[in-house]
Scaffold this active site. Structure first.
Site, PDB file in Angstrom:
ATOM      1  N   ARG A 128     122.885  13.674  52.400  1.00 16.87           N
ATOM      2  CA  ARG A 128     122.467  13.863  53.794  1.00 16.87           C
ATOM      3  C   ARG A 128     122.238  12.515  54.468  1.00 16.87           C
ATOM      4  O   ARG A 128     122.466  12.360  55.663  1.00 16.87           O
ATOM      5  CB  ARG A 128     121.194  14.716  53.854  1.00 16.87           C
ATOM      6  CG  ARG A 128     120.600  14.797  55.260  1.00 16.87           C
ATOM      7  CD  ARG A 128     119.580  15.912  55.392  1.00 16.87           C
ATOM      8  NE  ARG A 128     118.568  15.895  54.351  1.00 16.87           N
ATOM      9  CZ  ARG A 128     117.493  15.105  54.333  1.00 16.87           C
ATOM     10  NH1 ARG A 128     117.300  14.235  55.320  1.00 16.87           N
ATOM     11  NH2 ARG A 128     116.621  15.189  53.347  1.00 16.87           N
ATOM     12  N   TYR A 188     132.385  19.951  79.513  1.00 16.72           N
ATOM     13  CA  TYR A 188     132.593  21.012  78.527  1.00 16.72           C
ATOM     14  C   TYR A 188     131.443  22.008  78.600  1.00 16.72           C
ATOM     15  O   TYR A 188     130.263  21.637  78.618  1.00 16.72           O
ATOM     16  CB  TYR A 188     132.712  20.418  77.123  1.00 16.72           C
ATOM     17  CG  TYR A 188     132.661  21.445  76.020  1.00 16.72           C
ATOM     18  CD1 TYR A 188     133.552  22.521  76.012  1.00 16.72           C
ATOM     19  CD2 TYR A 188     131.716  21.372  75.008  1.00 16.72           C
ATOM     20  CE1 TYR A 188     133.495  23.489  75.013  1.00 16.72           C
ATOM     21  CE2 TYR A 188     131.650  22.319  74.008  1.00 16.72           C
ATOM     22  CZ  TYR A 188     132.538  23.380  74.014  1.00 16.72           C
ATOM     23  OH  TYR A 188     132.472  24.341  73.035  1.00 16.72           O
ATOM     24  N   ASP A 215     132.006  10.858  76.810  1.00 18.86           N
ATOM     25  CA  ASP A 215     132.749  11.729  75.905  1.00 18.86           C
ATOM     26  C   ASP A 215     134.218  11.304  75.957  1.00 18.86           C
ATOM     27  O   ASP A 215     134.865  11.383  76.998  1.00 18.86           O
ATOM     28  CB  ASP A 215     132.592  13.187  76.341  1.00 18.86           C
ATOM     29  CG  ASP A 215     133.183  14.161  75.330  1.00 18.86           C
ATOM     30  OD1 ASP A 215     134.282  13.873  74.796  1.00 18.86           O
ATOM     31  OD2 ASP A 215     132.579  15.218  75.090  1.00 18.86           O
ATOM     32  N   LYS A 254     139.044  17.685  67.164  1.00 19.03           N
ATOM     33  CA  LYS A 254     140.191  17.695  68.063  1.00 19.03           C
ATOM     34  C   LYS A 254     141.230  16.659  67.617  1.00 19.03           C
ATOM     35  O   LYS A 254     141.769  16.746  66.524  1.00 19.03           O
ATOM     36  CB  LYS A 254     139.715  17.476  69.489  1.00 19.03           C
ATOM     37  CG  LYS A 254     138.535  18.370  69.904  1.00 19.03           C
ATOM     38  CD  LYS A 254     138.787  19.857  69.700  1.00 19.03           C
ATOM     39  CE  LYS A 254     137.763  20.756  70.370  1.00 19.03           C
ATOM     40  NZ  LYS A 254     136.430  20.769  69.765  1.00 19.03           N
TER      41      LYS A 254
END
Length: 392
Positions: free
Chosen positions: A51, A103, A175, A200
């Protein structure tokens, strides 16, 4: 370290070719482990618990940081986890100004979790800094932009925003999902943070979910990494490896997908059932010149308005080669209905003002032959047989 071109960095990052590995594995290993043994009391290999840190994820982060010209990069389990980490930088009462065309998942995050956490936000056309300035408050802490925006492909001048943010003591968060670091580098243009949905173009194969926050300074790197470690939104070793593998072909994929998108955008402009095409690579796009000044291309995302809602729904129902699905940036072409999919949680009044209506479709152009994609769209429109993009 010698300087390298982007194509080389996609494969090697900034790694020294003399790095030592006893196996000399060409494909970086997947360290599929939750924990790591200690050498001794108070001693560590540098890796203790996945983690917090994992070799496969670290290699991916170093590669993305090299591509984005960033001080550091932190990999998250999704793009929304990455965006959420950015908003964890702020405190109750802080105010953020965001691109109005954003978005839908980010708009939902702001209006739900952000509001619950005491954050306030205003949405504006970030291409018009006079409008943005009118929204400034003493408690404003950041400017959050998408360029090109999702789904209307609006362009924001990143250099101008960086100067504005610096003048007013704001963080600039950009972004960069639609263009990827292969075509645009917000941090080099003055942004403090660059965010990606790694699901993406970076991974590029529609097979994994990931997110990244790239930072301009060591202080921001440390703060974002502490947030990831504390909240636990880290990317798994296997998913890190999938994205790392995908990035190796980022350059060739982006070039081909962009080439295809240019052909389709020009073809769509000639279709009588298409009323408007939104693609920054077209000279008719109002943000064409600004995008050309700050990016190395226009990308592979197109939005377009059909003549009627019936036509839009017919296209979605009739496409066969192109898949009617959410997401974008993969090898397969995907078509999406933003009004009911990606932007369903955006208030209707805001959608209508932006043009996210019943006639708007968003197309993510893949690696198929452009002629085949045009033929599929043509039969979906049910129009008369026509020529290729080179003939129109």
């Amino acid at each position: 370290m010698m300087s390298r071109h982007l194509e080389t960095q996609c494969i090697h990052g900034n790694q020294d070719f003399s790095w030592q590995d006893p196996t000399r594995a060409v494909s970086f290993p997947i360290y599929q482990t939750a924990t790591f043994g200690h050498i001794g009391l108070g001693q560590s290999t540098g890796f203790d618990y996945t983690r917090e840190k994992n070799p496969t994820r670290q290699r991916l982060e170093e590669t993305v940081a090299a591509l984005e010209q960033a001080n550091g990069t932190v990999a998250f389990s999704s793009g929304m986890a990455a965006v959420s980490a950015c908003f964890e930088l702020f405190s109750p009462g802080d105010h953020i100004i965001c691109s109005e065309d954003l978005y839908g998942g980010v708009t939902r995050l702001i209006n739900t979790v952000g509001k619950k956490n005491g954050l306030t936000a205003d949405f504006a056309d970030t291409g018009d800094l006079e409008r943005v300035e009118a929204l400034l408050r003493p408690e404003t802490r950041a400017l959050y932009v998408e360029t090109p925006s999702n789904p209307m492909m609006e362009i924001t001048d990143l250099r101008a925003c960086a100067e504005f943010a610096k003048r007013h003591g704001l963080l600039l968060i950009a972004d960069n999902t639609f263009l990827s670091p292969y075509l645009q580098n917000p941090i080099a243009l003055g942004a403090d943070l660059a965010v990606h949905s790694g699901s993406k173009f970076l991974s590029g194969h529609n097979d994994t979910i990931a997110g990244f926050v790239c930072t301009a300074t060591q202080e921001l790197t440390d703060r974002i990494r502490l947030i990831e470690k504390t909240t636990g939104g880290c990317l798994s070793p296997f998913d890190s490896w999938l994205v790392l593998r995908g990035i190796k072909t980022l350059a060739v994929r982006m070039e081909r997908q962009q080439e295809n998108a240019g052909k389709l955008a020009r073809w769509l402009e000639q279709n009588p059932k298409v009323k408007r095409v939104y693609y920054p690579g077209l000279c008719s796009h109002p943000g064409h010149e600004i995008n050309a000044s700050q990016a190395r291309g226009a990308g592979a995302m197109i939005s377009f308005c059909t003549d009627t809602e019936q036509t839009a729904r017919q296209v979605l129902e009739r496409v066969r080669l192109i898949t009617f699905a959410e997401s974008l940036g993969g090898t397969e072409s995907l078509i999406t209905y933003p009004m009911v999919q990606t932007h369903a949680d955006v208030p209707k009044e805001q959608r209508d003002r932006l043009g996210i209506t019943e006639t708007l479709l968003r197309l993510s152009v893949g690696l198929e032959n452009a002629e085949d994609l045009m033929a599929d769209l043509e039969q979906a429109f049910d129009g008369e047989p026509g020529g290729t993009a080179d003939e129109v």
